[in-house]
Design a protein around this motif. Structure first.
Motif, PDB file in Angstrom:
ATOM      1  N   UNK A 245       5.014 -37.789 -23.963  1.00 48.81           N
ATOM      2  CA  UNK A 245       3.684 -38.222 -24.382  1.00 48.81           C
ATOM      3  C   UNK A 245       2.786 -36.997 -24.494  1.00 48.81           C
ATOM      4  N   UNK A 246       2.162 -36.831 -25.650  1.00 43.91           N
ATOM      5  CA  UNK A 246       1.205 -35.752 -25.890  1.00 43.91           C
ATOM      6  C   UNK A 246      -0.172 -36.388 -26.044  1.00 43.91           C
ATOM      7  N   UNK A 247      -1.104 -36.014 -25.176  1.00 44.32           N
ATOM      8  CA  UNK A 247      -2.417 -36.661 -25.162  1.00 44.32           C
ATOM      9  C   UNK A 247      -3.511 -35.602 -25.131  1.00 44.32           C
ATOM     10  N   UNK A 248      -4.585 -35.907 -25.820  1.00 48.04           N
ATOM     11  CA  UNK A 248      -5.785 -35.067 -25.765  1.00 48.04           C
ATOM     12  C   UNK A 248      -6.926 -35.945 -25.300  1.00 48.04           C
ATOM     13  N   UNK A 249      -7.685 -35.465 -24.353  1.00 46.79           N
ATOM     14  CA  UNK A 249      -8.793 -36.247 -23.812  1.00 46.79           C
ATOM     15  C   UNK A 249      -9.969 -35.320 -23.521  1.00 46.79           C
ATOM     16  N   UNK A 250     -11.138 -35.894 -23.494  1.00 46.58           N
ATOM     17  CA  UNK A 250     -12.350 -35.155 -23.159  1.00 46.58           C
ATOM     18  C   UNK A 250     -12.662 -35.378 -21.692  1.00 46.58           C
ATOM     19  N   UNK A 251     -12.860 -34.336 -20.941  1.00 51.66           N
ATOM     20  CA  UNK A 251     -13.185 -34.414 -19.521  1.00 51.66           C
ATOM     21  C   UNK A 251     -14.513 -33.712 -19.265  1.00 51.66           C
ATOM     22  N   UNK A 252     -14.965 -33.782 -18.020  1.00 52.89           N
ATOM     23  CA  UNK A 252     -16.215 -33.098 -17.672  1.00 52.89           C
ATOM     24  C   UNK A 252     -16.086 -31.591 -17.820  1.00 52.89           C
ATOM     25  N   UNK A 253     -14.872 -31.082 -17.726  1.00 51.78           N
ATOM     26  CA  UNK A 253     -14.647 -29.651 -17.878  1.00 51.78           C
ATOM     27  C   UNK A 253     -14.382 -29.252 -19.321  1.00 51.78           C
ATOM     28  N   UNK A 254     -14.358 -30.242 -20.224  1.00 49.65           N
ATOM     29  CA  UNK A 254     -14.121 -29.952 -21.627  1.00 49.65           C
ATOM     30  C   UNK A 254     -12.826 -30.587 -22.110  1.00 49.65           C
ATOM     31  N   UNK A 255     -12.410 -30.277 -23.357  1.00 46.48           N
ATOM     32  CA  UNK A 255     -11.186 -30.868 -23.914  1.00 46.48           C
ATOM     33  C   UNK A 255      -9.948 -30.434 -23.127  1.00 46.48           C
ATOM     34  N   UNK A 256      -8.985 -31.365 -23.040  1.00 48.45           N
ATOM     35  CA  UNK A 256      -7.759 -31.077 -22.310  1.00 48.45           C
ATOM     36  C   UNK A 256      -6.580 -31.681 -23.042  1.00 48.45           C
ATOM     37  N   UNK A 257      -5.536 -30.896 -23.209  1.00 48.43           N
ATOM     38  CA  UNK A 257      -4.293 -31.373 -23.820  1.00 48.43           C
ATOM     39  C   UNK A 257      -3.259 -31.524 -22.714  1.00 48.43           C
ATOM     40  N   UNK A 258      -2.573 -32.666 -22.705  1.00 49.57           N
ATOM     41  CA  UNK A 258      -1.571 -32.945 -21.674  1.00 49.57           C
ATOM     42  C   UNK A 258      -0.240 -33.262 -22.333  1.00 49.57           C
ATOM     43  N   UNK A 259       0.825 -32.716 -21.804  1.00 50.57           N
ATOM     44  CA  UNK A 259       2.186 -32.980 -22.285  1.00 50.57           C
ATOM     45  C   UNK A 259       2.970 -33.550 -21.109  1.00 50.57           C
ATOM     46  N   UNK A 260       3.315 -34.832 -21.215  1.00 49.00           N
ATOM     47  CA  UNK A 260       4.037 -35.534 -20.152  1.00 49.00           C
ATOM     48  C   UNK A 260       5.491 -35.735 -20.583  1.00 49.00           C
TER      49      UNK A 260
END
Length: 512
Positions: A366-381
């Motif tokens: 799973x490849x996900x991009x999300x917006x967090x309080x620290x800024x954009x984050x890309x996650x590869x699960x």
């Protein structure tokens, strides 16, 4: 012309170190010079015993001995508490106790009141010789620290001149030679100050030369070690590259011979040739990336780019690779933009997706991009083999392969090394969480890239290569305590990715 005491090109660190060493040099000389000062006291007493008030002589002798004792106590305190301390402590100690030297000089200057215009000229001459010798000796013993030497000479001269003026301006009519004596003392005082300054300059330049020699030795040592490391890396590189490229090239030769002798098997052999060619191309791509990084000439093109488009482009590229292994590849990207180098960022995320697919046997990625309080984050699960805590930093070193890890036989040990280097250059912190047998997740915080800082980090790539730990300073292993993740994200933190989870358009499943 007044000489400079500090070269114009001296760095603050160098000046501070030199100042500390000058204080050490001053204090080293004090223990051996104390007996000489004490030996002069009986000489004064013997010369002036019949010429001055004996009570005044004894009072002066007692005060001078006490001052010498104070200086000796200061020296011993220094040797107990400060001698091995840094430059700041050295200078602070002398600022606190440095008045012991001018106080002693003032007492010697007060001897003028005991003999000037009181004792016979012969006795006065002897006393002036003693004071002159004491002053000249002080520029040798105190010139290491210029302020201390100047305070000592000033206290000695000012006290003597003040007493002389007081005696000359007595109601008795002054004599011409008395004024000449004052002028001679003032001239002698200034000559000693200049001589002390020149001697101090010599001391300072000697220590500056010592500092620079030490720096040069350290630099040569580091360069020698870097050269040895480079040779070791080159040897490992040649051994690894030769080993990794031998198999696909050998296979290409066999397939080509096979195809030449049995052309009717082209449909069976052609896919094998394609796979071997891909393996060779993958190695060369990694080597080209490595060469560009280590040359410090990697080109940067920082711009604003759409994160969702980047991930969907990568999905098109890696979906066939995942489906060929029977894996599910899902991409969930929120609309938004980031500031980075599109090619390098794509290379980072692409390498992470490629690794996730390579080390996953069943389940999916799973490849996900999300917006967090620290800024954009890309996650590869992934639901792959996972990485043991002992190897979670080592995997970012070049040519490192996890021992006994399924899939490492087809890799070159360069993918995650390149990821760590590129994420460091772009200023995108990378975090890893993994658990053997349950899978891994890489989180890339896509902070806005500063073009100037990125260029300077890219230019320093060679230095980073010479220092192995510095290469992974943009990578951090997150805690792998299942309980803490369970309480923070809810649910089973280490459950494998299920089909509903992969097909969900919501947040990624909570795994370590």
């Amino acid at each position: 012309m007044k000489p400079d005491t500090t070269p114009p090109n001296a760095t603050p660190a160098e000046s501070q170190w030199v100042d500390g060493e000058l204080v050490r040099s001053l204090m080293r000389t004090q223990r051996t010079t104390q007996p000489l000062g004490l030996a002069l006291i009986p000489i004064f007493l013997a010369v002036l015993w019949n010429d001055a008030s004996r009570a005044a002589l004894l009072l002066w002798a007692a005060a001078t001995v006490a001052a010498a004792g104070l200086r000796l106590w200061v020296v011993r305190r220094y040797e107990r508490n400060v001698i091995h301390a840094g430059p700041e402590s050295q200078l602070a100690f002398l600022r606190e106790w440095g008045l012991a030297w001018p106080a002693s000089a003032a007492l010697w200057g007060l001897t003028t009141a005991l003999f000037f215009l009181r004792a016979p000229l012969a006795d006065q001459f002897v006393c002036w010789l003693v004071l002159a010798g004491l002053a000249m000796f002080s520029i040798n013993t105190l010139s290491s620290h210029l302020p201390t030497m100047r305070r000592y000479l000033d206290a000695l001269a000012v006290t003597s001149v003040a007493v002389m003026l007081w005696r000359i301006l007595d109601p008795l009519p002054p004599v011409a030679y008395e004024w000449w004596m004052v002028l001679l003392l003032v001239v002698f005082w200034q000559v000693l100050r200049q001589a002390g300054l020149r001697l101090h300059t010599t001391h300072r330049r000697n220590f500056e030369l010592q500092y620079r020699n030490n720096q040069l030795i350290d630099s040569l040592t580091r360069q020698t070690q870097a050269a040895l490391d480079a040779v070791e890396i080159k040897n490992r590189f040649l051994a690894s590259a030769a080993h990794d490229i031998r198999q696909p090239v050998h296979a290409l030769g066999l397939y080509a011979d096979w195809l030449g002798s049995e052309p009717e098997l082209v449909h069976d052999i052609a896919p094998k040739i394609v796979e071997s060619t891909k393996a060779v191309n993958a190695l060369f791509d990694s080597l080209f990336d490595l060469v560009r990084l280590d040359s410090g000439k990697i080109k940067l093109n920082i711009e604003e780019l759409r994160l969702d488009k980047l991930l969907h482009d990568l999905e098109l590229q890696y979906r066939p690779l995942a489906e060929a292994k029977g894996l599910q590849l899902r991409v969930h990207a929120v609309p938004g933009t980031v500031v980075s180098d599109p090619i390098l960022l794509q290379r980072i995320v692409g390498n992470l997706i490629s690794n996730a697919v390579k080390y996953t046997r069943k389940g999916g990625v799973l490849v996900a991009a999300r917006m967090t309080r620290r800024g954009p984050r890309i996650e590869i699960w992934d639901t792959g083999v996972g990485i043991a805590p002992a190897h979670q930093r080592e995997i970012f070193r070049e040519f490192f392969k996890v021992p006994g890890h399924s899939g490492t036989e087809d890799g070159f040990g360069l993918g995650l090394y390149i990821v760590a280097r590129l994420s460091h250059i772009l200023g995108h912190p990378l975090h890893l969480s993994s658990r053997p047998g349950r899978g891994s997740v890489f989180r890339l915080h896509v902070n806005p890239t500063d073009a100037n800082l990125a260029a300077s980090r890219a230019a320093a790539a060679i230095d980073l290569r010479a220092n192995q730990p510095a290469r992974v300073d943009a990578v951090a292993a997150e805690p792998v305590d299942p309980a803490s993740r369970h309480s923070r994200e809810g649910g089973n933190p280490w459950r494998p990715l299920s089909r509903p989870a992969l097909e969900s358009h919501g947040s990624p499943p909570a795994r370590g």
